[in-house]
Design a protein around this motif. Sequence first.
Motif, PDB file in Angstrom:
ATOM      1  N   ASP A 256       0.861  -1.185   0.000  1.00  0.00           N
ATOM      2  CA  ASP A 256       0.000   0.000   0.000  1.00  0.00           C
ATOM      3  C   ASP A 256       0.895   1.232   0.000  1.00  0.00           C
ATOM      4  OD1 ASP A 256       1.011   0.081   2.562  1.00  0.00           O
ATOM      5  OD2 ASP A 256      -0.888  -0.258   3.578  1.00  0.00           O
ATOM      6  N   ARG A 257       0.312   2.406   0.189  1.00  0.00           N
ATOM      7  CA  ARG A 257       1.093   3.638   0.121  1.00  0.00           C
ATOM      8  C   ARG A 257       2.204   3.668   1.164  1.00  0.00           C
ATOM      9  NH1 ARG A 257      -2.730   7.917   0.771  1.00  0.00           N
ATOM     10  NH2 ARG A 257      -2.475   7.597   2.993  1.00  0.00           N
ATOM     11  N   ALA A 258       1.904   3.209   2.386  1.00  0.00           N
ATOM     12  CA  ALA A 258       2.914   3.231   3.443  1.00  0.00           C
ATOM     13  C   ALA A 258       4.106   2.354   3.059  1.00  0.00           C
ATOM     14  CB  ALA A 258       2.300   2.752   4.763  1.00  0.00           C
TER      15      ALA A 258
ATOM     16  N   GLY B 183       6.079   9.070  10.460  1.00  0.00           N
ATOM     17  CA  GLY B 183       5.672   7.755  10.003  1.00  0.00           C
ATOM     18  C   GLY B 183       4.434   7.791   9.133  1.00  0.00           C
ATOM     19  N   SER B 184       4.045   6.611   8.667  1.00  0.00           N
ATOM     20  CA  SER B 184       2.844   6.495   7.828  1.00  0.00           C
ATOM     21  C   SER B 184       2.156   5.180   8.180  1.00  0.00           C
ATOM     22  CB  SER B 184       3.230   6.513   6.344  1.00  0.00           C
ATOM     23  OG  SER B 184       2.091   6.423   5.532  1.00  0.00           O
ATOM     24  N   ARG B 185       0.952   5.271   8.708  1.00  0.00           N
ATOM     25  CA  ARG B 185       0.232   4.070   9.111  1.00  0.00           C
ATOM     26  C   ARG B 185      -0.218   3.299   7.888  1.00  0.00           C
ATOM     27  NH1 ARG B 185      -4.631   5.536  12.475  1.00  0.00           N
ATOM     28  NH2 ARG B 185      -4.529   3.360  13.105  1.00  0.00           N
ATOM     29  N   SER B 186      -0.278   1.987   8.031  1.00  0.00           N
ATOM     30  CA  SER B 186      -0.728   1.148   6.926  1.00  0.00           C
ATOM     31  C   SER B 186      -2.189   1.427   6.615  1.00  0.00           C
ATOM     32  CB  SER B 186      -0.545  -0.334   7.279  1.00  0.00           C
ATOM     33  OG  SER B 186      -1.486  -0.727   8.268  1.00  0.00           O
ATOM     34  N   SER B 187      -2.599   1.119   5.392  1.00  0.00           N
ATOM     35  CA  SER B 187      -3.988   1.332   4.991  1.00  0.00           C
ATOM     36  C   SER B 187      -4.928   0.448   5.801  1.00  0.00           C
ATOM     37  CB  SER B 187      -4.153   1.062   3.494  1.00  0.00           C
ATOM     38  OG  SER B 187      -3.750  -0.260   3.174  1.00  0.00           O
ATOM     39  N   ASP B 188      -4.461  -0.734   6.205  1.00  0.00           N
ATOM     40  CA  ASP B 188      -5.289  -1.631   7.024  1.00  0.00           C
ATOM     41  C   ASP B 188      -5.591  -0.996   8.376  1.00  0.00           C
ATOM     42  OD1 ASP B 188      -5.091  -3.418   4.961  1.00  0.00           O
ATOM     43  OD2 ASP B 188      -3.586  -4.683   5.923  1.00  0.00           O
ATOM     44  N   ALA B 189      -4.551  -0.449   9.013  1.00  0.00           N
ATOM     45  CA  ALA B 189      -4.743   0.176  10.325  1.00  0.00           C
ATOM     46  C   ALA B 189      -5.665   1.382  10.223  1.00  0.00           C
ATOM     47  CB  ALA B 189      -3.387   0.588  10.897  1.00  0.00           C
ATOM     48  N   GLN B 190      -5.494   2.174   9.174  1.00  0.00           N
ATOM     49  CA  GLN B 190      -6.357   3.344   8.990  1.00  0.00           C
ATOM     50  C   GLN B 190      -7.803   2.930   8.781  1.00  0.00           C
ATOM     51  OE1 GLN B 190      -4.657   5.499   5.721  1.00  0.00           O
ATOM     52  NE2 GLN B 190      -2.890   6.187   6.878  1.00  0.00           N
ATOM     53  N   SER B 191      -8.026   1.899   7.969  1.00  0.00           N
ATOM     54  CA  SER B 191      -9.384   1.438   7.706  1.00  0.00           C
ATOM     55  C   SER B 191     -10.035   0.901   8.967  1.00  0.00           C
ATOM     56  CB  SER B 191      -9.353   0.356   6.615  1.00  0.00           C
ATOM     57  OG  SER B 191     -10.662  -0.101   6.326  1.00  0.00           O
ATOM     58  N   GLN B 192      -9.282   0.139   9.757  1.00  0.00           N
ATOM     59  CA  GLN B 192      -9.836  -0.439  10.983  1.00  0.00           C
ATOM     60  C   GLN B 192     -10.114   0.633  12.028  1.00  0.00           C
ATOM     61  OE1 GLN B 192      -7.000  -3.486  12.010  1.00  0.00           O
ATOM     62  NE2 GLN B 192      -7.457  -4.680  10.167  1.00  0.00           N
TER      63      GLN B 192
ATOM     64  N   HIS C 290     -12.211  -5.240  12.800  1.00  0.00           N
ATOM     65  CA  HIS C 290     -10.989  -5.888  12.321  1.00  0.00           C
ATOM     66  C   HIS C 290     -11.187  -6.566  10.965  1.00  0.00           C
ATOM     67  CE1 HIS C 290      -8.821  -5.072  16.024  1.00  0.00           C
ATOM     68  NE2 HIS C 290      -9.851  -5.533  16.712  1.00  0.00           N
ATOM     69  N   LYS C 291     -12.430  -6.723  10.549  1.00  0.00           N
ATOM     70  CA  LYS C 291     -12.689  -7.299   9.226  1.00  0.00           C
ATOM     71  C   LYS C 291     -12.405  -6.291   8.109  1.00  0.00           C
ATOM     72  CE  LYS C 291     -14.234 -11.236  10.848  1.00  0.00           C
ATOM     73  NZ  LYS C 291     -13.473 -12.503  10.657  1.00  0.00           N
ATOM     74  N   ALA C 292     -12.413  -5.012   8.455  1.00  0.00           N
ATOM     75  CA  ALA C 292     -12.130  -3.982   7.455  1.00  0.00           C
ATOM     76  C   ALA C 292     -10.662  -4.032   7.077  1.00  0.00           C
ATOM     77  CB  ALA C 292     -12.497  -2.605   8.003  1.00  0.00           C
ATOM     78  N   GLN C 293     -10.380  -3.820   5.796  1.00  0.00           N
ATOM     79  CA  GLN C 293      -9.004  -3.862   5.316  1.00  0.00           C
ATOM     80  C   GLN C 293      -8.753  -2.717   4.350  1.00  0.00           C
ATOM     81  OE1 GLN C 293      -6.759  -5.978   6.473  1.00  0.00           O
ATOM     82  NE2 GLN C 293      -8.191  -7.239   7.649  1.00  0.00           N
ATOM     83  N   GLY C 294      -7.501  -2.301   4.284  1.00  0.00           N
ATOM     84  CA  GLY C 294      -7.089  -1.323   3.292  1.00  0.00           C
ATOM     85  C   GLY C 294      -6.601  -2.023   2.045  1.00  0.00           C
TER      86      GLY C 294
END
Length: 278
Positions: free
Chosen positions: A58-60, A134-143, A229-233
Amino acid sequence: MATNTVAGRADQMGRKTVRSTWFRWLLRAGLVTRGVMYLLVGWLAVQIGLGHGGEEADRAGALRAVAERPGGTLALWLLIVGFAGLALWGYTEALYGQASPDGRKARKRLSSLGRGLIYTAGFAATIAFVVGHGSRSSDAQSQTFTARAMGEPGGRWLVLGVGIAFVAVGVGVIVHAVRRKFQAELEHIGPRVRPVVDVLGVVGHVARGLVMGGAGVLLSYAAVSFDPHKAQGVDGTLREFARTPVGPWLLVAVAVGLLLFGLFSFCEARWRKLEHLG
């Protein structure tokens, strides 16, 4: 009267700016930036599919990959300039319309506004990464978004609505690709090159639409199951492709499609219509 005069002058200055050579070069630089990001994300996803991936696709993950190379800091600042160009492009089209027969309709302008906001977020995230936050992962942002939204009254339905919207956009991107509507946005392409650009556009857009739609499905599932937690980036969505019966090869296929979309972005940087702006 004075207010109308000021508004008229501001509009005139805005149109003069977007017609300038430097502004259009900035927009094309933005498309190059988008191409670089998709090439990096696609390559990271290919590595994951082949069992060699360590970074998030992802972007991060892409920003970290750039930062680790010689001259990485300079490259990151160039990406920041490119993201600024992409954001300005979205806002400019929201003001003056897209390069299509119905590009001045409200639906098209709202789409451009949304794109401008998304790339503004990319611009801000890249700056934060460069200055050391830093840059958070898209998964962490989505969750995080999903968990916060679900904690509010009616938030579960908001998350479901956003998920369905992502699915709709993903389907729209795929239809856009299959019908080759992107051809109307390009100009001055030679007859020998056009077939190659068409293949890059169709396959690249389909892969992009699959990732958007997949992220929407996972977000909708998170709302239905009431489990953030089912949400994902982007990264998590790509990894879900590897968990299908087809196995990692579906992930590799989608990743290759993202690589092709990156190459198509370079083609857009060269041949995208800009004369309509302003």
